[in-house]
Design a protein around this motif. Sequence first.
Motif, PDB file in Angstrom:
ATOM      1  N   GLY A   1      46.595  49.992  47.594  1.00 12.31           N
ATOM      2  CA  GLY A   1      47.189  51.328  47.539  1.00 12.31           C
ATOM      3  C   GLY A   1      46.740  52.116  46.325  1.00 12.31           C
ATOM      4  N   GLN A   2      46.484  51.444  45.207  1.00  9.02           N
ATOM      5  CA  GLN A   2      46.144  52.134  43.961  1.00  9.02           C
ATOM      6  C   GLN A   2      44.707  51.905  43.503  1.00  9.02           C
ATOM      7  OE1 GLN A   2      49.119  50.465  41.377  1.00  9.02           O
ATOM      8  NE2 GLN A   2      50.587  52.117  41.786  1.00  9.02           N
ATOM      9  N   VAL A   3      44.106  50.827  43.958  1.00  7.51           N
ATOM     10  CA  VAL A   3      42.809  50.420  43.409  1.00  7.51           C
ATOM     11  C   VAL A   3      41.767  50.271  44.510  1.00  7.51           C
ATOM     12  CG1 VAL A   3      41.616  48.710  41.990  1.00  7.51           C
ATOM     13  CG2 VAL A   3      44.064  49.119  41.635  1.00  7.51           C
ATOM     14  N   VAL A   4      40.560  50.781  44.232  1.00 11.45           N
ATOM     15  CA  VAL A   4      39.403  50.496  45.073  1.00 11.45           C
ATOM     16  C   VAL A   4      38.421  49.710  44.208  1.00 11.45           C
ATOM     17  CG1 VAL A   4      37.502  51.405  46.438  1.00 11.45           C
ATOM     18  CG2 VAL A   4      39.703  52.603  46.416  1.00 11.45           C
ATOM     19  N   TYR A   5      38.204  48.446  44.542  1.00  8.49           N
ATOM     20  CA  TYR A   5      37.330  47.591  43.752  1.00  8.49           C
ATOM     21  C   TYR A   5      35.858  47.864  44.079  1.00  8.49           C
ATOM     22  CZ  TYR A   5      41.471  44.948  42.415  1.00  8.49           C
ATOM     23  OH  TYR A   5      42.696  44.587  41.894  1.00  8.49           O
ATOM     24  N   LEU A   6      35.022  47.647  43.082  1.00  7.89           N
ATOM     25  CA  LEU A   6      33.584  47.704  43.306  1.00  7.89           C
ATOM     26  C   LEU A   6      33.170  46.490  44.127  1.00  7.89           C
ATOM     27  CD1 LEU A   6      32.416  48.660  39.686  1.00  7.89           C
ATOM     28  CD2 LEU A   6      32.716  50.204  41.642  1.00  7.89           C
ATOM     29  N   ASP A   7      31.992  46.551  44.721  1.00 14.40           N
ATOM     30  CA  ASP A   7      31.503  45.413  45.499  1.00 14.40           C
ATOM     31  C   ASP A   7      29.983  45.385  45.453  1.00 14.40           C
ATOM     32  OD1 ASP A   7      30.460  47.097  47.704  1.00 14.40           O
ATOM     33  OD2 ASP A   7      32.583  47.489  48.088  1.00 14.40           O
ATOM     34  N   TYR A   8      29.396  44.437  46.161  1.00 13.13           N
ATOM     35  CA  TYR A   8      27.951  44.248  46.132  1.00 13.13           C
ATOM     36  C   TYR A   8      27.235  44.932  47.300  1.00 13.13           C
ATOM     37  CZ  TYR A   8      29.218  40.354  42.968  1.00 13.13           C
ATOM     38  OH  TYR A   8      29.729  39.580  41.961  1.00 13.13           O
ATOM     39  N   LYS A   9      27.945  45.704  48.096  1.00 13.90           N
ATOM     40  CA  LYS A   9      27.323  46.385  49.223  1.00 13.90           C
ATOM     41  C   LYS A   9      26.187  47.294  48.737  1.00 13.90           C
ATOM     42  CE  LYS A   9      31.006  46.446  52.681  1.00 13.90           C
ATOM     43  NZ  LYS A   9      31.864  47.305  53.514  1.00 13.90           N
ATOM     44  N   PRO A  10      25.134  47.459  49.528  1.00 13.66           N
ATOM     45  CA  PRO A  10      24.983  47.066  50.937  1.00 13.66           C
ATOM     46  C   PRO A  10      24.601  45.603  51.140  1.00 13.66           C
ATOM     47  CG  PRO A  10      22.997  48.146  50.207  1.00 13.66           C
ATOM     48  CD  PRO A  10      23.952  48.204  49.050  1.00 13.66           C
ATOM     49  N   HIS A  11      24.611  44.820  50.044  1.00 14.07           N
ATOM     50  CA  HIS A  11      24.220  43.418  50.148  1.00 14.07           C
ATOM     51  C   HIS A  11      25.425  42.533  50.446  1.00 14.07           C
ATOM     52  CE1 HIS A  11      20.335  44.658  48.674  1.00 14.07           C
ATOM     53  NE2 HIS A  11      20.886  45.176  47.581  1.00 14.07           N
ATOM     54  N   LYS A  12      25.155  41.262  50.693  1.00 10.26           N
ATOM     55  CA  LYS A  12      26.201  40.288  50.984  1.00 10.26           C
ATOM     56  C   LYS A  12      26.847  39.792  49.688  1.00 10.26           C
ATOM     57  CE  LYS A  12      23.917  38.646  55.213  1.00 10.26           C
ATOM     58  NZ  LYS A  12      23.285  37.489  55.894  1.00 10.26           N
ATOM     59  N   PRO A  13      28.009  39.120  49.815  1.00 11.76           N
ATOM     60  CA  PRO A  13      28.697  38.625  48.613  1.00 11.76           C
ATOM     61  C   PRO A  13      27.882  37.661  47.760  1.00 11.76           C
ATOM     62  CG  PRO A  13      30.203  38.613  50.483  1.00 11.76           C
ATOM     63  CD  PRO A  13      28.838  38.940  51.029  1.00 11.76           C
ATOM     64  N   ASN A  14      26.867  37.018  48.344  1.00 12.91           N
ATOM     65  CA  ASN A  14      26.088  36.038  47.588  1.00 12.91           C
ATOM     66  C   ASN A  14      24.768  36.603  47.050  1.00 12.91           C
ATOM     67  OD1 ASN A  14      24.733  36.305  50.011  1.00 12.91           O
ATOM     68  ND2 ASN A  14      24.198  34.142  50.156  1.00 12.91           N
ATOM     69  N   VAL A  15      24.617  37.922  47.037  1.00 13.66           N
ATOM     70  CA  VAL A  15      23.333  38.523  46.675  1.00 13.66           C
ATOM     71  C   VAL A  15      22.874  38.126  45.277  1.00 13.66           C
ATOM     72  CG1 VAL A  15      24.448  40.680  45.925  1.00 13.66           C
ATOM     73  CG2 VAL A  15      22.003  40.670  46.496  1.00 13.66           C
ATOM     74  N   TYR A  16      23.803  38.034  44.306  1.00  7.70           N
ATOM     75  CA  TYR A  16      23.384  37.719  42.941  1.00  7.70           C
ATOM     76  C   TYR A  16      23.069  36.240  42.760  1.00  7.70           C
ATOM     77  CZ  TYR A  16      24.301  42.525  41.927  1.00  7.70           C
ATOM     78  OH  TYR A  16      24.230  43.890  41.950  1.00  7.70           O
ATOM     79  N   LEU A  17      23.643  35.401  43.609  1.00  7.63           N
ATOM     80  CA  LEU A  17      23.256  33.995  43.629  1.00  7.63           C
ATOM     81  C   LEU A  17      21.821  33.880  44.155  1.00  7.63           C
ATOM     82  CD1 LEU A  17      26.531  32.506  45.162  1.00  7.63           C
ATOM     83  CD2 LEU A  17      25.908  32.610  42.739  1.00  7.63           C
ATOM     84  N   GLU A  18      21.520  34.651  45.182  1.00  7.09           N
ATOM     85  CA  GLU A  18      20.173  34.620  45.760  1.00  7.09           C
ATOM     86  C   GLU A  18      19.136  35.176  44.780  1.00  7.09           C
ATOM     87  OE1 GLU A  18      20.416  36.709  49.458  1.00  7.09           O
ATOM     88  OE2 GLU A  18      21.122  34.943  50.565  1.00  7.09           O
ATOM     89  N   LEU A  19      19.487  36.246  44.080  1.00  8.47           N
ATOM     90  CA  LEU A  19      18.562  36.800  43.090  1.00  8.47           C
ATOM     91  C   LEU A  19      18.316  35.809  41.954  1.00  8.47           C
ATOM     92  CD1 LEU A  19      19.727  40.532  42.791  1.00  8.47           C
ATOM     93  CD2 LEU A  19      17.554  39.695  43.720  1.00  8.47           C
ATOM     94  N   THR A  20      19.371  35.100  41.554  1.00 11.79           N
ATOM     95  CA  THR A  20      19.224  34.099  40.491  1.00 11.79           C
ATOM     96  C   THR A  20      18.294  32.980  40.945  1.00 11.79           C
ATOM     97  OG1 THR A  20      21.498  34.590  39.808  1.00 11.79           O
ATOM     98  CG2 THR A  20      20.487  32.608  38.905  1.00 11.79           C
ATOM     99  N   GLN A  21      18.475  32.549  42.178  1.00 11.09           N
ATOM    100  CA  GLN A  21      17.622  31.497  42.733  1.00 11.09           C
ATOM    101  C   GLN A  21      16.159  31.968  42.789  1.00 11.09           C
ATOM    102  OE1 GLN A  21      15.972  31.203  45.937  1.00 11.09           O
ATOM    103  NE2 GLN A  21      15.375  29.082  45.566  1.00 11.09           N
ATOM    104  N   LYS A  22      15.976  33.208  43.188  1.00  9.22           N
ATOM    105  CA  LYS A  22      14.621  33.777  43.256  1.00  9.22           C
ATOM    106  C   LYS A  22      13.945  33.752  41.882  1.00  9.22           C
ATOM    107  CE  LYS A  22      12.553  38.398  43.466  1.00  9.22           C
ATOM    108  NZ  LYS A  22      12.810  39.829  43.774  1.00  9.22           N
ATOM    109  N   TRP A  23      14.665  34.185  40.852  1.00 11.37           N
ATOM    110  CA  TRP A  23      14.077  34.260  39.517  1.00 11.37           C
ATOM    111  C   TRP A  23      13.974  32.884  38.862  1.00 11.37           C
ATOM    112  CZ3 TRP A  23      11.428  38.035  37.164  1.00 11.37           C
ATOM    113  CH2 TRP A  23      11.435  39.283  37.800  1.00 11.37           C
ATOM    114  N   SER A  24      14.841  31.969  39.261  1.00 12.97           N
ATOM    115  CA  SER A  24      14.724  30.593  38.777  1.00 12.97           C
ATOM    116  C   SER A  24      13.406  29.987  39.229  1.00 12.97           C
ATOM    117  CB  SER A  24      15.906  29.754  39.295  1.00 12.97           C
ATOM    118  OG  SER A  24      15.782  28.412  38.881  1.00 12.97           O
TER     119      SER A  24
END
Length: 463
Positions: free
Chosen positions: A428-451
């Motif tokens: 009702g009071q808060v709209v949280y930020l998110d990773y859209k248009p990507h999936k919830p695991n996008v930063y895990l995938e980017l980390t794996q890519k750079w690893s």
Amino acid sequence: ILNYDIMARFRRRTCIILLLFILFICSIMMALKTLRPDRAGFGDPFGLGLLPELQQRTVLLDSKLNSLNRAQGDTVTRVSNLHSIAVNTMKASMSPVKKLEEELSSPNYNFHIFYYTWYGNPQFDGKYIHWNHPLLPHWDPKIANNYPKGRHNPPEDIGANFYPELGSYSSKDPTVIEAHMKQMRSASTGVIVLSWYPPGMADENGEPTDDLVPVILDNAHKYNLKVAFHIEPYKDRDDRSMYHNVKYIIDKYGSHPAFYRHKTSTGRLLPMFYVYDSYVTIPEIWANLLTVSGSQSIRNTPYDALFIALLVEERHKHDIHRSGFDGMYTYFATNGFSYGSSHHNWASLKAFCDSNNLMFIPSVGPGYIDTSIRPWNNHNTRNRVNGKYYETAFSAALLVRPEIISITSFNEWHEGTQIEKAVPKRTGQVVYLDYKPHKPNVYLELTQKWSEKYRKEQEQWLM
């Protein structure tokens, strides 16, 4: 008339092209500002407030700055039970984990990721911890009066700008620990750098968590991950207390197969300790502990280790060297906030470290936003730009060819540096930020890519 029409069309076309060119230039400037801010943040009030050495009268703003808390009588029993549950679960699930091992990328032990176990909820802790973080007032009363006060009210209202896929979880929940290990392993990180306070101590918004360490070690081992310790600035931290606490950690946890040891250039295998806010203690005190001739020297003892100091200002590099530290890291995921966190300074810092036999460990992060707990701090926000900010940081780190890269962070939700899975959420009071248009695991995938990219480049560096 024909010439007039031609000239009119020419003028319109020229105006349209000029307008599009101006818009293009503005877009480029905005992108550059977001990805690579030029100014360091010490001229800003936030820079002064975050760094206690630079502003003695500043209210302690960051939840990492600790105070001595009352130990809860039933904590040991509760966590001991959770430890037993985790051990039994581990024995029962060895076969699925072995199968999972084959599906996941191999861990990269030169990718270190900062991890926090200070979260709690009523189911496991009897109350919310850290998710109900207070709104921190600005130190200038005139500015503070323009912003809201109070605490967050979980589970719908939490002290973060993003919302975890796991909800307002407890760090003691065995299913949460398991999920975290799986996520970190899927990202091809290898070393969990665990935020740590001595037994009975915690940050000012949390409760003691040392009793959770065995559970973390057991679960890390299941996923072939290692655990190093991120020693927080606990009350009265000095050379003597550090000696006793390093001894405690090595004696209690050093024999565990998940306990991280780094192979040095001389072939020694040594534990590694990151020391947050190390600059608060003067070099002479650290030298007592970290130099061979120091009165409290830990060198050439069974408790010798690699000690990595936090570099914030440029002058800290000389203090770190004089103190006897083995290296430095930059922690902050805010490019341009401090000298150490500014990507364009990493080459000179690496050169300094190389010439003084020190390790340089740059810290990369996906972005930064802490306005859920510091509503006045918009100017230090670093937009994620759908992952581009994170990739820019990795690119900058690889350019200096570091032996280790650290990631800020897996789950520091208060400062919006997490790569843990996040989901869209609106209340009702808060709209949280998110990773859209990507999936919830996008930063895990980017980390794996750079690893993987980092691993391949390291092989070329060594050729």
